[in-house]
Design an enzyme around this catalytic site. Structure first.
Site, PDB file in Angstrom:
ATOM      1  N   SER A 134       0.863  -1.181   0.000  1.00 35.08           N
ATOM      2  CA  SER A 134       0.000   0.000   0.000  1.00 35.08           C
ATOM      3  C   SER A 134       0.898   1.229   0.000  1.00 35.08           C
ATOM      4  O   SER A 134       2.074   1.154   0.362  1.00 35.08           O
ATOM      5  CB  SER A 134      -0.850   0.004   1.275  1.00 35.08           C
ATOM      6  OG  SER A 134      -1.486   1.252   1.444  1.00 35.08           O
ATOM      7  N   TYR A 147      -2.538  -1.641  10.424  1.00 36.68           N
ATOM      8  CA  TYR A 147      -2.456  -1.779   8.962  1.00 36.68           C
ATOM      9  C   TYR A 147      -1.116  -1.240   8.463  1.00 36.68           C
ATOM     10  O   TYR A 147      -0.406  -1.896   7.702  1.00 36.68           O
ATOM     11  CB  TYR A 147      -3.620  -1.001   8.344  1.00 36.68           C
ATOM     12  CG  TYR A 147      -3.731  -1.071   6.843  1.00 36.68           C
ATOM     13  CD1 TYR A 147      -4.473  -2.082   6.235  1.00 36.68           C
ATOM     14  CD2 TYR A 147      -3.124  -0.122   6.023  1.00 36.68           C
ATOM     15  CE1 TYR A 147      -4.602  -2.143   4.849  1.00 36.68           C
ATOM     16  CE2 TYR A 147      -3.242  -0.173   4.651  1.00 36.68           C
ATOM     17  CZ  TYR A 147      -3.980  -1.182   4.058  1.00 36.68           C
ATOM     18  OH  TYR A 147      -4.101  -1.233   2.687  1.00 36.68           O
TER      19      TYR A 147
HETATM   20  N1  LIG Z   1      -8.508  -0.675  -1.796  1.00 38.79           N
HETATM   21  C1  LIG Z   1      -7.490   0.118  -1.566  1.00 38.79           C
HETATM   22  O1  LIG Z   1      -7.605   1.337  -1.605  1.00 38.79           O
HETATM   23  C2  LIG Z   1      -6.138  -0.444  -1.270  1.00 38.79           C
HETATM   24  C3  LIG Z   1      -5.035   0.423  -1.320  1.00 38.79           C
HETATM   25  C4  LIG Z   1      -3.784  -0.070  -1.043  1.00 38.79           C
HETATM   26  C5  LIG Z   1      -3.634  -1.411  -0.730  1.00 38.79           C
HETATM   27  N2  LIG Z   1      -4.710  -2.223  -0.682  1.00 38.79           N
HETATM   28  C6  LIG Z   1      -4.491  -3.625  -0.335  1.00 38.79           C
HETATM   29  O2  LIG Z   1      -4.994  -4.450  -1.353  1.00 38.79           O
HETATM   30  C7  LIG Z   1      -5.399  -5.686  -0.795  1.00 38.79           C
HETATM   31  C8  LIG Z   1      -6.809  -6.003  -1.266  1.00 38.79           C
HETATM   32  O3  LIG Z   1      -7.685  -4.984  -0.816  1.00 38.79           O
HETATM   33  P1  LIG Z   1      -9.119  -4.721  -1.445  1.00 38.79           P
HETATM   34  O4  LIG Z   1      -9.330  -3.268  -1.385  1.00 38.79           O
HETATM   35  O5  LIG Z   1      -9.256  -5.430  -2.732  1.00 38.79           O
HETATM   36  O6  LIG Z   1     -10.043  -5.377  -0.299  1.00 38.79           O
HETATM   37  P2  LIG Z   1     -11.387  -6.240  -0.339  1.00 38.79           P
HETATM   38  O7  LIG Z   1     -11.980  -6.087   1.003  1.00 38.79           O
HETATM   39  O8  LIG Z   1     -12.197  -5.920  -1.552  1.00 38.79           O
HETATM   40  O9  LIG Z   1     -10.832  -7.730  -0.516  1.00 38.79           O
HETATM   41  C9  LIG Z   1     -10.026  -8.328   0.455  1.00 38.79           C
HETATM   42  C10 LIG Z   1     -10.204  -9.829   0.391  1.00 38.79           C
HETATM   43  O10 LIG Z   1      -9.339 -10.397   1.396  1.00 38.79           O
HETATM   44  C11 LIG Z   1     -10.060 -11.425   2.034  1.00 38.79           C
HETATM   45  N3  LIG Z   1      -9.553 -11.649   3.383  1.00 38.79           N
HETATM   46  C12 LIG Z   1      -9.586 -10.787   4.434  1.00 38.79           C
HETATM   47  N4  LIG Z   1      -9.121 -11.374   5.538  1.00 38.79           N
HETATM   48  C13 LIG Z   1      -8.777 -12.646   5.190  1.00 38.79           C
HETATM   49  C14 LIG Z   1      -8.261 -13.753   5.905  1.00 38.79           C
HETATM   50  N5  LIG Z   1      -8.037 -13.702   7.237  1.00 38.79           N
HETATM   51  N6  LIG Z   1      -8.029 -14.897   5.229  1.00 38.79           N
HETATM   52  C15 LIG Z   1      -8.297 -14.986   3.908  1.00 38.79           C
HETATM   53  N7  LIG Z   1      -8.802 -13.977   3.184  1.00 38.79           N
HETATM   54  C16 LIG Z   1      -9.047 -12.819   3.819  1.00 38.79           C
HETATM   55  C17 LIG Z   1     -11.500 -10.937   2.069  1.00 38.79           C
HETATM   56  O11 LIG Z   1     -12.414 -12.013   2.275  1.00 38.79           O
HETATM   57  C18 LIG Z   1     -11.635 -10.264   0.716  1.00 38.79           C
HETATM   58  O12 LIG Z   1     -12.120 -11.158  -0.270  1.00 38.79           O
HETATM   59  C19 LIG Z   1      -5.276  -5.545   0.723  1.00 38.79           C
HETATM   60  O13 LIG Z   1      -4.069  -6.139   1.155  1.00 38.79           O
HETATM   61  C20 LIG Z   1      -5.237  -4.043   0.915  1.00 38.79           C
HETATM   62  O14 LIG Z   1      -4.537  -3.700   2.070  1.00 38.79           O
HETATM   63  C21 LIG Z   1      -5.965  -1.780  -0.954  1.00 38.79           C
END
Ligand SMILES: NC(=O)c1ccc[n+]([C@@H]2O[C@H](COP(=O)([O-])OP(=O)(O)OC[C@H]3O[C@@H](n4cnc5c(N)ncnc54)[C@H](O)[C@@H]3O)[C@@H](O)[C@H]2O)c1
Length: 252
Positions: A134, A147
């Site tokens: 991130s 986080y």
């Molecule tokens: N969306 C953003 O703005 C953003 C920005 C930077 C980084 N990220 C990172 O990208 C990644 C994905 O984020 P996203 O926005 O697509 O989120 P999201 O909530 O859409 O998807 C996350 C997925 O991870 C799964 N998950 C959560 N905890 C879990 C566990 N204990 N075991 C197995 N699966 C688990 C959830 O079920 C979900 O399907 C994350 O690591 C997040 O930190 C997201």
């Protein structure tokens, strides 16, 4: 990337789902590992991937994900550590169990999954680990101690593994996006509004896009395209890197 076996954690939703779809579209055999059995199996079916249900905060389940992927397809070539979640709270109120879970899912699980996939990658003389970190792996914001600590940690893991993987054809990189339009972001708008005492629309304009030169949320497919490039042979000299997709956030 025809027939490369790719494990995508958190592939049921958001960025992970877009990554799973992209890797499947370029010929990979994709295994989605996710906590959520409903969205996970639907995504897998729609994409033509396999689904393994797992809670990645549990070490044994991390081992089992890699074992099941290898059993299904014979090996693991590409590991995309993407599963994650968010908890918003000031430090003095930050629940210790949330801290432990954030570190467990977003730092310990990437380490364990890599540890178990590593011998296969080494034996194949080819491997790709792509950690979805991130912009909060590089800079901080208030109320996200768990986080941000986990994400900063994954950069250290990325660099260390890159140094160890070089001689075996294994590259290890991190992608650092700013705010991407996914359920994770949509769900935190209300939390941030409450914690900061501002309106929800102000969270997007005054918090999420405040530091961005390009004032729009990033689309999951933009991250997925970079994952596919890093997984390709064209990126074979890129390792130990943290690549931002942050609309200019960290340029200042
Ligand atoms: N969306 C953003 O703005 C953003 C920005 C930077 C980084 N990220 C990172 O990208 C990644 C994905 O984020 P996203 O926005 O697509 O989120 P999201 O909530 O859409 O998807 C996350 C997925 O991870 C799964 N998950 C959560 N905890 C879990 C566990 N204990 N075991 C197995 N699966 C688990 C959830 O079920 C979900 O399907 C994350 O690591 C997040 O930190 C997201």
């Amino acid at each position: 990337m025809q027939n490369k076996v790719a494990v995508v954690t958190g592939g049921a939703s958001g960025i992970g789902r877009a990554v799973a779809e992209k890797l499947a579209s370029v010929g990979c055999k994709v295994v989605i590992a996710d906590f959520n059995p409903e969205t996970g199996s639907v995504a897998a079916e729609q994409i033509g991937a396999s689904f393994v249900q797992a809670d990645l905060s549990d070490a044994e389940q991390c081992r089992s994900v890699i074992a099941q992927a290898a059993e299904l397809h014979g090996s693991v070539d590409i590991l995309v550590n993407n599963a994650g979640f968010q908890h918003i709270s000031p430090i003095e109120e930050f629940p210790v169990e949330q801290w432990n879970k954030l570190i467990g899912v977003m730092l310990t699980a990437p380490f364990l999954l890599m540890r178990y996939a590593w011998p296969m990658m080494k034996q194949n003389g080819w491997g790709r680990v792509i950690n979805i970190a991130s912009v909060h792996a590089m800079v901080a914001s208030p109320f996200k101690a768990g986080y941000i600590s986990a994400k900063h940690g994954v950069i250290g893991l990325t660099k260390t593994a890159a140094l160890e993987g070089g001689e075996f054809g294994i590259t290890v990189n991190a992608i650092c996006p700013a705010y991407v339009r996914t359920p994770l972001v949509e769900n935190q708008i209300a939390d941030q509004a409450r914690t900061r005492g501002i309106r929800e629309d102000q969270v997007v304009t005054d918090v999420m896009l405040k530091n961005a030169a390009i004032k729009k949320l990033i689309e999951p497919e933009e991250v997925a395209n970079l994952v596919a490039f890093l997984a390709s042979d064209q990126a074979s000299s890129i390792t130990g890197s943290s690549l931002t997709i942050d609309s200019g956030w960290t340029a200042q």
